[in-house]
Design a protein around this motif. Structure first.
Motif, PDB file in Angstrom:
ATOM      1  N   ALA A 102       1.816  13.865  -9.662  1.00 46.31           N
ATOM      2  CA  ALA A 102       2.649  15.068  -9.520  1.00 46.31           C
ATOM      3  C   ALA A 102       3.262  15.318 -11.179  1.00 46.31           C
ATOM      4  O   ALA A 102       3.411  16.328 -11.735  1.00 46.31           O
ATOM      5  N   ALA A 103       3.754  14.139 -11.657  1.00 49.85           N
ATOM      6  CA  ALA A 103       4.364  14.234 -12.973  1.00 49.85           C
ATOM      7  C   ALA A 103       3.207  14.766 -13.909  1.00 49.85           C
ATOM      8  O   ALA A 103       3.741  15.518 -15.029  1.00 49.85           O
ATOM      9  N   GLY A 104       1.974  14.106 -14.049  1.00 50.81           N
ATOM     10  CA  GLY A 104       1.077  14.670 -14.735  1.00 50.81           C
ATOM     11  C   GLY A 104       0.753  16.110 -14.715  1.00 50.81           C
ATOM     12  O   GLY A 104       0.315  16.435 -15.883  1.00 50.81           O
ATOM     13  N   ALA A 105       0.753  16.460 -13.727  1.00 50.88           N
ATOM     14  CA  ALA A 105       0.210  17.749 -13.523  1.00 50.88           C
ATOM     15  C   ALA A 105       1.347  18.735 -14.113  1.00 50.88           C
ATOM     16  O   ALA A 105       0.881  19.765 -14.910  1.00 50.88           O
ATOM     17  N   VAL A 106       2.466  18.484 -14.085  1.00 55.54           N
ATOM     18  CA  VAL A 106       3.469  19.283 -14.556  1.00 55.54           C
ATOM     19  C   VAL A 106       3.633  19.004 -16.073  1.00 55.54           C
ATOM     20  O   VAL A 106       3.730  20.156 -16.754  1.00 55.54           O
ATOM     21  N   PHE A 143       1.683   6.306  -6.839  1.00 54.85           N
ATOM     22  CA  PHE A 143       0.401   7.183  -7.420  1.00 54.85           C
ATOM     23  C   PHE A 143       0.732   8.655  -7.138  1.00 54.85           C
ATOM     24  O   PHE A 143       0.613   9.378  -8.302  1.00 54.85           O
ATOM     25  N   ALA A 144       1.622   9.120  -6.161  1.00 54.59           N
ATOM     26  CA  ALA A 144       1.627  10.484  -5.804  1.00 54.59           C
ATOM     27  C   ALA A 144       2.617  11.158  -6.815  1.00 54.59           C
ATOM     28  O   ALA A 144       2.500  12.231  -7.460  1.00 54.59           O
ATOM     29  N   ILE A 145       3.635  10.340  -7.207  1.00 59.08           N
ATOM     30  CA  ILE A 145       4.672  10.491  -8.172  1.00 59.08           C
ATOM     31  C   ILE A 145       4.159  10.827  -9.657  1.00 59.08           C
ATOM     32  O   ILE A 145       4.345  11.495 -10.294  1.00 59.08           O
ATOM     33  N   GLY A 146       3.158   9.740  -9.913  1.00 58.79           N
ATOM     34  CA  GLY A 146       2.367   9.894 -11.308  1.00 58.79           C
ATOM     35  C   GLY A 146       1.568  11.233 -11.063  1.00 58.79           C
ATOM     36  O   GLY A 146       1.452  11.859 -12.593  1.00 58.79           O
ATOM     37  N   ARG A 162       0.914  -0.990  -0.164  1.00 59.52           N
ATOM     38  CA  ARG A 162       0.127  -0.173   0.055  1.00 59.52           C
ATOM     39  C   ARG A 162       0.972   1.150   0.191  1.00 59.52           C
ATOM     40  O   ARG A 162       0.791   2.307  -0.750  1.00 59.52           O
ATOM     41  N   CYS A 163       2.000   1.150   0.778  1.00 61.39           N
ATOM     42  CA  CYS A 163       2.792   2.195   0.658  1.00 61.39           C
ATOM     43  C   CYS A 163       3.773   2.660  -0.687  1.00 61.39           C
ATOM     44  O   CYS A 163       3.712   3.776  -1.151  1.00 61.39           O
ATOM     45  N   ILE A 164       4.067   1.385  -1.277  1.00 53.85           N
ATOM     46  CA  ILE A 164       4.635   1.626  -2.467  1.00 53.85           C
ATOM     47  C   ILE A 164       3.709   2.147  -3.543  1.00 53.85           C
ATOM     48  O   ILE A 164       4.030   3.043  -4.534  1.00 53.85           O
TER      49      ILE A 164
END
Length: 50
Positions: free
Chosen positions: A18-22, A13-16, A6-8
């Motif tokens: 953030a990258a999608g927003a950028v 998911f958070a990295i994805g 779940r942590c992984i």
């Protein structure tokens, strides 16, 4: 075991997100330049598809 995965998943998911927003922001700012440079190519291919 579930807590570990779940942590992984949460970190990935958070990295994805953030990258999608950028990437969306960058494409929005550069769309005019991109469209001007690739217009002759993309207009032919989109006309061919329709």
């Amino acid at each position: 075991m579930i807590r570990f995965w779940r942590c992984i998943f949460a970190v990935g998911f958070a990295i994805g997100v953030a990258a999608g927003a950028v990437i969306t922001f960058q494409m929005g700012l550069n769309w005019g330049v991109y469209g001007a440079k690739t217009g002759p190519i993309t207009s032919r291919s989109s006309a061919w598809r329709s």
